[in-house]
Enzyme design. Structure first.
Site, PDB file in Angstrom:
ATOM      1  N   ASP A  95      36.937  49.248  40.734  1.00 17.84           N
ATOM      2  CA  ASP A  95      38.218  49.873  40.910  1.00 17.84           C
ATOM      3  C   ASP A  95      39.123  49.053  39.946  1.00 17.84           C
ATOM      4  O   ASP A  95      38.908  47.986  39.326  1.00 17.84           O
ATOM      5  CB  ASP A  95      38.523  50.188  42.407  1.00 17.84           C
ATOM      6  CG  ASP A  95      38.709  48.925  43.083  1.00 17.84           C
ATOM      7  OD1 ASP A  95      38.663  47.910  42.511  1.00 17.84           O
ATOM      8  OD2 ASP A  95      38.642  49.172  44.154  1.00 17.84           O
TER       9      ASP A  95
ATOM     10  N   ASP B 221      38.119  43.432  41.164  1.00 14.72           N
ATOM     11  CA  ASP B 221      37.122  43.019  41.993  1.00 14.72           C
ATOM     12  C   ASP B 221      35.808  43.579  41.784  1.00 14.72           C
ATOM     13  O   ASP B 221      34.578  43.054  42.005  1.00 14.72           O
ATOM     14  CB  ASP B 221      37.310  43.203  43.616  1.00 14.72           C
ATOM     15  CG  ASP B 221      37.459  44.636  43.915  1.00 14.72           C
ATOM     16  OD1 ASP B 221      38.384  45.486  43.532  1.00 14.72           O
ATOM     17  OD2 ASP B 221      36.598  44.811  44.978  1.00 14.72           O
TER      18      ASP B 221
ATOM     19  N   GLU C 268      27.508  49.836  42.926  1.00 18.48           N
ATOM     20  CA  GLU C 268      28.664  49.065  42.505  1.00 18.48           C
ATOM     21  C   GLU C 268      28.449  47.724  42.382  1.00 18.48           C
ATOM     22  O   GLU C 268      28.065  47.162  42.925  1.00 18.48           O
ATOM     23  CB  GLU C 268      29.761  49.419  43.789  1.00 18.48           C
ATOM     24  CG  GLU C 268      31.128  48.899  43.074  1.00 18.48           C
ATOM     25  CD  GLU C 268      32.299  49.342  43.785  1.00 18.48           C
ATOM     26  OE1 GLU C 268      33.588  49.320  43.500  1.00 18.48           O
ATOM     27  OE2 GLU C 268      32.309  49.740  45.028  1.00 18.48           O
TER      28      GLU C 268
ATOM     29  N   TYR D 116      38.781  44.612  52.241  1.00 16.22           N
ATOM     30  CA  TYR D 116      38.141  43.145  52.526  1.00 16.22           C
ATOM     31  C   TYR D 116      39.111  42.669  53.814  1.00 16.22           C
ATOM     32  O   TYR D 116      39.837  41.664  53.651  1.00 16.22           O
ATOM     33  CB  TYR D 116      38.756  42.432  51.224  1.00 16.22           C
ATOM     34  CG  TYR D 116      38.177  42.702  50.153  1.00 16.22           C
ATOM     35  CD1 TYR D 116      36.629  42.554  49.866  1.00 16.22           C
ATOM     36  CD2 TYR D 116      38.393  43.847  48.988  1.00 16.22           C
ATOM     37  CE1 TYR D 116      35.833  42.945  48.878  1.00 16.22           C
ATOM     38  CE2 TYR D 116      37.577  43.920  47.925  1.00 16.22           C
ATOM     39  CZ  TYR D 116      36.395  43.640  47.911  1.00 16.22           C
ATOM     40  OH  TYR D 116      35.332  44.110  46.777  1.00 16.22           O
TER      41      TYR D 116
END
Length: 497
Positions: free
Chosen positions: A89, A86, A478, A238
């Site tokens: 990571d 995603d 990120e 999430y």
């Protein structure tokens, strides 16, 4: 054939009108040329190759990446190889992956005609995800696999996906442990993608749509939030904060658009009120689909005058008006430099999704010469395009910091990206295993990332337009698949106009 030609001609005329409007708007000056937008478009799609999990094809262009996650699912006797990580990571989270896929597909559906040189790459980016989602949806009856990787364990390591030795646990939703939110989003993704592949691969398109209908039926029949079923492996990462009603309406809307099956129209009509049709909601993200659903359904009213959808046009107007300074319902926040600002963590995800909805709604409005009603004033399609352009240009470098927030685009862009694979030495240059905790020296290093994650859009600056190019500041540095997805459509529009 005649019908297709007529709709292509209509699309072309709408685009010509929009480009004329844009030309008048930006006669003074424009920070970027069509060529710049086309370059950014190519890079925004290339980024997805850096996020790939599974066996990489010979056509892989970001060659610092290698194969990873090749046994995903095997300990559960299912094949869950493939899909996308995603963000920075090495976890495959189903909800953001499905939403990314829906928005990549929507970008191609609305603006694919504006990206002729990139359409093959865009389809490949979508298919990398849909191939995985099909496996996740069909491997076991009455089950949808929604995640591979234990995020709590994964986040304790800083290692390349190619070296991964953290537990590759598999998580699923089922009749007993439902996940209507993630299942309905998966249905939306498969249905939207079925439209993308309708002409280029009809049999694949049919398979996508049939699977979407089955997954939607599962989502609707066994109701519940995946956050309740899976708790600490999806929250706080999430968590489905908005519940699952928004996804059910969104999923039904996409299957309606893909299939023209009357039962989905009936579903929308009978369930709309209880699933958020009357809510005015002012953000659009992997969690909350309400604003996107309003815009999507307004199309049938604006282009076909389907009376049942007039409600969605009205609420789309409310959403759009909230973004436009000077209107009576304006309530959005902008930074001093003009950037739409919603939250301190990964704010650019809201900017890219908002820019996409502005352009898509402008396209729908232009198809019948309509405008958005904001109290006593009206807002034209050109105004929406102008606001979207301001947001796109800001991300690409027309901002107080003169910094592009797309990695690899422009002269000045972030170098310390919060991304494991990009920040560690490539397996090509350092084939020896780098263990879990040994990687943290690279997280904390002051050196630029050795592997450029071309096209990645990062979390972005704060509400005062300031940005720390600091790998450890994940809120700003990120990247994520869902930040890029709607930007693909926006860049396609501006590259052609």
């Amino acid at each position: 054939m005649g019908l297709k030609m007529a709709s292509a001609t209509k699309y072309s005329m709408v685009m010509q009108i929009l480009s004329l409007i844009l030309c008048l708007l930006t006669l003074s000056c424009s920070a970027f040329t069509s060529k710049d937008y086309a370059d950014a478009l190519a890079k925004s799609i290339l980024f997805y190759e850096g996020q790939r999990s599974g066996k990489l094809p010979s056509s892989q262009r970001l060659t610092w990446r290698g194969d990873s996650g090749l046994s995903d699912g095997s300990s559960y006797h299912v094949d869950l190889v493939g899909g996308y990580y995603d963000a920075g990571d090495n976890v495959k989270f189903g909800l953001p992956m499905a939403f990314t896929t829906t928005l990549l597909a929507w970008s191609v559906i609305e603006f694919g005609n504006s990206m002729p040189s990139q359409i093959g790459n865009a389809r490949a980016a979508i298919r990398w995800s849909t191939d995985y989602l099909l496996k996740a949806a069909t491997a076991t009856p009455g089950t949808l696999y929604v995640q591979v990787g234990d995020p709590n364990m994964d986040h304790k390591c800083w290692e390349r996906p190619e070296d991964m030795d953290t537990p590759r646990n598999v998580y699923k939703v089922s009749k007993q442990n439902p996940g209507s939110d993630v299942a309905a989003e998966t249905a939306a993704a498969l249905a939207a993608a079925s439209i993308v592949f309708k002409d280029s691969d009809p049999s694949y398109s049919t398979k996508l749509l049939q699977t979407a209908m089955k997954v939607f039926d599962f989502a609707d029949s066994y109701r519940g939030s995946y956050s309740d079923s899976l708790s600490s492996v999806v929250c706080p990462f999430y968590c489905s904060y908005s519940g699952y009603h928004d996804e059910l309406l969104w999923g039904a809307s996409w299957i309606h658009r893909a299939s023209n099956n009357a039962s989905y129209l009936a579903y929308i009509q009978s369930n709309g009120q209880t699933m958020g049709a009357d809510d005015d909601d002012y953000s659009f993200s992997w969690d909350d689909k309400r604003a996107g659903t309003k815009v999507l359904l307004s199309k049938d009213f604006l282009e076909k005058n389907t009376e049942e959808f007039q409600l969605y046009k009205r609420h789309s107007d409310n959403y759009i008006c909230s973004l436009i300074p000077g209107t009576s319902s304006f309530q959005a926040q902008y930074t001093p430099g003009g950037l739409f600002y919603k939250g301190s963590e990964s704010n650019l995800q809201y900017v890219t999704s908002t820019a996409f909805l502005l352009l898509t709604y402008a396209k729908y409005l232009s198809s019948n010469g309509g405008s958005a009603s904001c109290g006593t004033s009206t807002v034209t399609a050109e105004r929406l395009i102008s606001l979207a352009k301001k947001q796109v240009d800001y991300i690409l470098g027309d901002n107080p910091a003169k910094m592009s927030y797309m990695v690899g685009f422009g002269d000045k862009y972030p170098l310390h990206v919060h991304h494991r694979g990009s920040s560690l030495p490539s397996v090509r240059t350092h084939p020896d295993h780098i263990a879990c905790s040994n990687g943290f020296q690279y997280l904390y290093s002051a050196s630029p990332n050795p592997n450029v994650l071309v096209g990645a859009i990062l979390g972005g600056p704060n509400n005062r337009d300031s940005f720390a190019d600091d790998r450890n500041n994940y809120q700003q540095s990120e990247p994520a698949t869902y930040i890029n997805a709607p930007f693909v459509g926006a860049l396609a529009f501006f590259s052609a106009n």
